[in-house]
Design a protein around this motif. Structure first.
Motif, PDB file in Angstrom:
ATOM      1  N   ALA A   1      -4.390   6.107  -4.172  1.00  0.00           N
ATOM      2  CA  ALA A   1      -3.915   5.818  -5.534  1.00  0.00           C
ATOM      3  C   ALA A   1      -2.984   4.616  -5.499  1.00  0.00           C
ATOM      4  N   ILE A   2      -2.852   3.990  -6.652  1.00  0.00           N
ATOM      5  CA  ILE A   2      -2.023   2.771  -6.734  1.00  0.00           C
ATOM      6  C   ILE A   2      -1.294   2.754  -8.072  1.00  0.00           C
ATOM      7  N   TYR A   3      -0.062   2.283  -8.044  1.00  0.00           N
ATOM      8  CA  TYR A   3       0.670   2.048  -9.285  1.00  0.00           C
ATOM      9  C   TYR A   3       1.348   0.692  -9.133  1.00  0.00           C
ATOM     10  N   ALA A   4       1.215  -0.142 -10.127  1.00  0.00           N
ATOM     11  CA  ALA A   4       1.785  -1.482  -9.981  1.00  0.00           C
ATOM     12  C   ALA A   4       2.416  -1.963 -11.277  1.00  0.00           C
ATOM     13  N   LYS A   5       3.421  -2.816 -11.115  1.00  0.00           N
ATOM     14  CA  LYS A   5       4.038  -3.506 -12.250  1.00  0.00           C
ATOM     15  C   LYS A   5       3.986  -4.983 -11.906  1.00  0.00           C
ATOM     16  N   THR A   6       3.397  -5.752 -12.794  1.00  0.00           N
ATOM     17  CA  THR A   6       3.378  -7.198 -12.557  1.00  0.00           C
ATOM     18  C   THR A   6       3.859  -7.889 -13.818  1.00  0.00           C
ATOM     19  N   GLY A   7       4.217  -9.132 -13.712  1.00  0.00           N
ATOM     20  CA  GLY A   7       4.618  -9.872 -14.893  1.00  0.00           C
ATOM     21  C   GLY A   7       4.771 -11.327 -14.555  1.00  0.00           C
ATOM     22  N   SER A   8       5.073 -12.098 -15.580  1.00  0.00           N
ATOM     23  CA  SER A   8       5.191 -13.528 -15.354  1.00  0.00           C
ATOM     24  C   SER A   8       6.460 -14.048 -16.023  1.00  0.00           C
ATOM     25  N   ILE A   9       7.222 -14.814 -15.269  1.00  0.00           N
ATOM     26  CA  ILE A   9       8.444 -15.412 -15.823  1.00  0.00           C
ATOM     27  C   ILE A   9       8.315 -16.928 -15.860  1.00  0.00           C
ATOM     28  N   ALA A  10       7.953 -17.523 -14.723  1.00  0.00           N
ATOM     29  CA  ALA A  10       7.888 -18.985 -14.679  1.00  0.00           C
ATOM     30  C   ALA A  10       6.458 -19.499 -14.806  1.00  0.00           C
ATOM     31  N   HIS A  11       5.483 -18.684 -14.386  1.00  0.00           N
ATOM     32  CA  HIS A  11       4.096 -19.144 -14.351  1.00  0.00           C
ATOM     33  C   HIS A  11       3.469 -18.975 -15.730  1.00  0.00           C
ATOM     34  N   ARG A  12       2.722 -20.002 -16.181  1.00  0.00           N
ATOM     35  CA  ARG A  12       2.143 -19.924 -17.525  1.00  0.00           C
ATOM     36  C   ARG A  12       0.903 -19.039 -17.578  1.00  0.00           C
ATOM     37  N   LYS A  13       0.079 -19.107 -16.522  1.00  0.00           N
ATOM     38  CA  LYS A  13      -1.238 -18.476 -16.621  1.00  0.00           C
ATOM     39  C   LYS A  13      -1.348 -17.123 -15.909  1.00  0.00           C
ATOM     40  N   PHE A  14      -0.668 -16.977 -14.786  1.00  0.00           N
ATOM     41  CA  PHE A  14      -0.853 -15.762 -13.964  1.00  0.00           C
ATOM     42  C   PHE A  14       0.470 -15.054 -13.701  1.00  0.00           C
ATOM     43  N   GLU A  15       0.358 -13.800 -13.212  1.00  0.00           N
ATOM     44  CA  GLU A  15       1.562 -13.045 -12.840  1.00  0.00           C
ATOM     45  C   GLU A  15       2.266 -13.748 -11.676  1.00  0.00           C
ATOM     46  N   ASP A  16       3.606 -13.782 -11.735  1.00  0.00           N
ATOM     47  CA  ASP A  16       4.333 -14.380 -10.611  1.00  0.00           C
ATOM     48  C   ASP A  16       5.278 -13.382  -9.939  1.00  0.00           C
ATOM     49  N   TYR A  17       5.219 -12.118 -10.362  1.00  0.00           N
ATOM     50  CA  TYR A  17       5.894 -11.082  -9.575  1.00  0.00           C
ATOM     51  C   TYR A  17       5.081  -9.795  -9.637  1.00  0.00           C
ATOM     52  N   ALA A  18       5.184  -9.007  -8.597  1.00  0.00           N
ATOM     53  CA  ALA A  18       4.429  -7.747  -8.540  1.00  0.00           C
ATOM     54  C   ALA A  18       5.152  -6.755  -7.657  1.00  0.00           C
ATOM     55  N   GLN A  19       5.241  -5.531  -8.146  1.00  0.00           N
ATOM     56  CA  GLN A  19       5.722  -4.410  -7.324  1.00  0.00           C
ATOM     57  C   GLN A  19       4.568  -3.414  -7.288  1.00  0.00           C
ATOM     58  N   ILE A  20       4.145  -3.080  -6.112  1.00  0.00           N
ATOM     59  CA  ILE A  20       2.930  -2.272  -5.959  1.00  0.00           C
ATOM     60  C   ILE A  20       3.224  -1.070  -5.071  1.00  0.00           C
ATOM     61  N   MET A  21       2.866   0.108  -5.558  1.00  0.00           N
ATOM     62  CA  MET A  21       3.025   1.303  -4.719  1.00  0.00           C
ATOM     63  C   MET A  21       1.649   1.878  -4.391  1.00  0.00           C
ATOM     64  N   LEU A  22       1.433   2.116  -3.116  1.00  0.00           N
ATOM     65  CA  LEU A  22       0.168   2.690  -2.656  1.00  0.00           C
ATOM     66  C   LEU A  22       0.434   4.086  -2.126  1.00  0.00           C
ATOM     67  N   VAL A  23      -0.471   5.000  -2.422  1.00  0.00           N
ATOM     68  CA  VAL A  23      -0.330   6.359  -1.896  1.00  0.00           C
ATOM     69  C   VAL A  23      -1.510   6.648  -0.979  1.00  0.00           C
ATOM     70  N   PHE A  24      -1.189   7.212   0.187  1.00  0.00           N
ATOM     71  CA  PHE A  24      -2.227   7.563   1.153  1.00  0.00           C
ATOM     72  C   PHE A  24      -2.386   9.079   1.215  1.00  0.00           C
ATOM     73  N   LYS A  25      -3.436   9.502   1.879  1.00  0.00           N
ATOM     74  CA  LYS A  25      -3.700  10.950   2.016  1.00  0.00           C
ATOM     75  C   LYS A  25      -2.477  11.638   2.610  1.00  0.00           C
ATOM     76  N   GLY A  26      -2.170  12.823   2.187  1.00  0.00           N
ATOM     77  CA  GLY A  26      -1.065  13.573   2.779  1.00  0.00           C
ATOM     78  C   GLY A  26       0.289  13.098   2.290  1.00  0.00           C
ATOM     79  N   GLY A  27       0.336  12.213   1.281  1.00  0.00           N
ATOM     80  CA  GLY A  27       1.602  11.843   0.666  1.00  0.00           C
ATOM     81  C   GLY A  27       2.324  10.654   1.275  1.00  0.00           C
ATOM     82  N   LYS A  28       1.782  10.058   2.342  1.00  0.00           N
ATOM     83  CA  LYS A  28       2.420   8.859   2.892  1.00  0.00           C
ATOM     84  C   LYS A  28       2.310   7.753   1.845  1.00  0.00           C
ATOM     85  N   SER A  29       3.309   6.852   1.831  1.00  0.00           N
ATOM     86  CA  SER A  29       3.242   5.823   0.809  1.00  0.00           C
ATOM     87  C   SER A  29       3.702   4.462   1.325  1.00  0.00           C
ATOM     88  N   ALA A  30       3.348   3.446   0.555  1.00  0.00           N
ATOM     89  CA  ALA A  30       3.719   2.078   0.909  1.00  0.00           C
ATOM     90  C   ALA A  30       4.165   1.356  -0.344  1.00  0.00           C
TER      91      ALA A  30
END
Ligand SMILES: NC(=O)c1ccc[n+]([C@@H]2O[C@H](COP(=O)([O-])OP(=O)(O)OC[C@H]3O[C@@H](n4cnc5c(N)ncnc54)[C@H](O)[C@@H]3O)[C@@H](O)[C@H]2O)c1
Length: 314
Positions: A187-216
Motif C-alpha cells: 500500500a502507498i500513501y503520498a502527499k505531493t505539491g508544487s511551490i516553485a515549479h509551474r508544471k509538476f510537483e516539486d515536493y513529495a512525502q511518500i509512505m509505503l507499507v510492506f507485508k507484516g506492517g513494515k513501512s518506509a
C-alpha cells in the motif's frame, strides 16, 4: 578480451558521464554518441574520439554497437529505448525508464521477445554502503527490520523540465525500498505539491507499507536550499545510516557506533561495468525493477491527488 561495442544516446549532463565511463572501462569500447543538439554531439564526440550522430537511425545500423545507454530527457527515454531494442541492441535506459507504465511494459515485452538485456539506471544499488545494508537485513544482523527512511532533497535542477520530483528523484528511493526490503510494497500513501515549479510537483512525502506492517517513508523535494541524500534503516537490534553523497555508513547499536570504511567508488562505473558483464549474465537491475518502481511512482501521484491510501497489486 573482446570489448563490448557501446554507444550513448543523449549526451547532456548525465550521458556525458556514461560516455566517459564507457571510455574508461576495460570491458567496453565506446564507438559512437548521439544527441539531437548538433553542437553538443560534435563536442562530446570530439572529446571522446568517436563518431557523432544527431539521430539514431544510421547509428543503430552499426553492427559493432551491441549495447546502448539511453540518457535523453525522461519523456523520450522509452521511445529511444524501443528503437534500440528493435534494432537488436542491449539497452541500459536511464531512470525513470519511461513516462508511463504502459510504455515501460512495452519495453519489457520487446526486450523479452528479442532476447535482449534491458536494465534501468538505478544507481543507488551500486553504492557499496547500500549493498552492506541489504546484506545486514538479509543476515538479520540488524535484528528484525522495522522501517526505513529516505531523504533526497535539494534545489530544482532546471534542466529537468518534463517530469516532476516523484518520477525524477523519489523514484531512486522507491527502487531502494523494494531492493532492501526484498519485496514489493502492498500500500502507498503520498502527499505531493508544487511551490516553485509551474508544471509538476516539486515536493513529495511518500509512505509505503510492506507485508507484516513494515513501512518506509520517503521525503523528496526540489526546494531545500542544500543537497541531502540520506538513507536510514531501523532494525530491532541496530540502526544503519548511509550518506549517499559521502558514501559514509554508520551502524549504531546499544553498545557502539561503528563506521566501516570503504574505498570511495564511482557508482556509475560499477553500474556500467555490471551492465557490460551482464550482457552475458543476469543483471542486478532488471527491466521489471524499472516497471515496478514506475508503477509505485504513479500510485504515489494518484494517492496524493485523491488524498487516499492506494493498495498496490503486484
Ligand atoms: N541515474 C541517475 O543517477 C541519473 C542522474 C542524472 C540524470 N539521470 C537521467 O538521465 C537522463 C538525462 O538527464 P540529464 O540531466 O543528462 O539531462 P540533459 O538535459 O542535461 O541531457 C539530455 C540530453 O539528451 C538530448 N536528447 C533529448 N532527446 C534526444 C533524442 N531523442 N535523441 C538524442 N538526444 C536527445 C538533449 O539534447 C540533451 O543533450 C534523464 O532521464 C535523467 O532522469 C539519471
Amino acid at each position: 578480451m573482446k570489448k563490448l561495442g557501446v554507444a550513448v544516446i543523449g549526451t547532456g549532463f548525465w550521458g556525458r558521464n556514461h560516455a566517459r565511463v564507457f571510455k574508461e572501462l576495460a570491458e567496453t569500447e565506446l564507438l559512437a554518441i548521439c544527441d539531437i543538439d548538433a553542437e553538443r554531439a560534435r563536442s562530446v564526440a570530439k572529446q571522446f574520439g568517436v563518431t557523432p550522430y544527431t539521430s539514431t537511425g544510421r547509428m543503430l545500423k552499426n553492427e559493432n554497437i551491441e549495447a546502448v545507454s539511453i540518457c535523453t530527457w525522461s519523456t523520450s527515454l522509452a521511445r529511444e529505448a524501443l528503437k534500440a531494442l528493435n534494432a537488436g541492441k542491449n539497452v541500459l535506459v536511464e531512470k525513470p525508464m519511461a513516462a508511463s507504465v504502459k510504455q515501460a511494459e512495452n519495453l519489457l515485452k520487446t526486450a523479452e521477445k528479442e532476447g535482449l538485456h534491458l536494465t534501468v539506471g538505478f544507481l543507488m544499488r551500486f553504492i557499496p554502503g547500500l549493498q552492506h545494508i541489504r546484506k545486514a537485513i538479509e543476515d538479520r544482523t540488524l535484528g528484525e527490520l522495522v522501517c526505513a527512511n529516505a531523504k533526497r532533497v535539494g534545489q530544482w535542477p532546471e534542466r529537468i523540465g518534463d517530469v516532476g520530483v516523484v518520477k525524477d528523484t523519489a523514484i531512486h528511493d522507491l527502487d531502494v525500498m523494494r531492493y532492501v526490503f526484498d519485496e514489493d510494497p502492498v500500500a502507498i500513501y503520498a502527499k505531493t505539491g508544487s511551490i516553485a515549479h509551474r508544471k509538476f510537483e516539486d515536493y513529495a512525502q511518500i509512505m509505503l507499507v510492506f507485508k507484516g506492517g513494515k513501512s518506509a517513508f520517503i521525503e523528496s523535494n526540489w526546494l531545500t536550499p542544500y543537497k541531502t541524500r540520506v538513507f536510514m534503516v531501523t532494525g530491532s537490534e541496530a540502526i544503519m545510516k548511509l550518506d549517499y553523497i559521502t558514501q559514509e555508513l554508520t551502524i549504531e547499536n546499544a553498545k557502539e557506533t561503528v563506521q566501516p570504511r570503504y574505498t570511495m567508488q564511482e557508482p556509475l562505473k560499477l553500474e556500467l561495468q555490471h551492465f557490460a558483464k551482464c550482457i552475458i549474465e543476469k543483471p542486478l537491475v532488471t527491466g521489471e525493477d524499472g516497471l515496478k518502481a514506475l508503477k509505485i511512482a504513479e500510485a504515489a501521484l494518484k494517492s496524493s491527488a485523491t488524498g487516499k491510501v492506494r493498495s498496490l497489486r503486484n
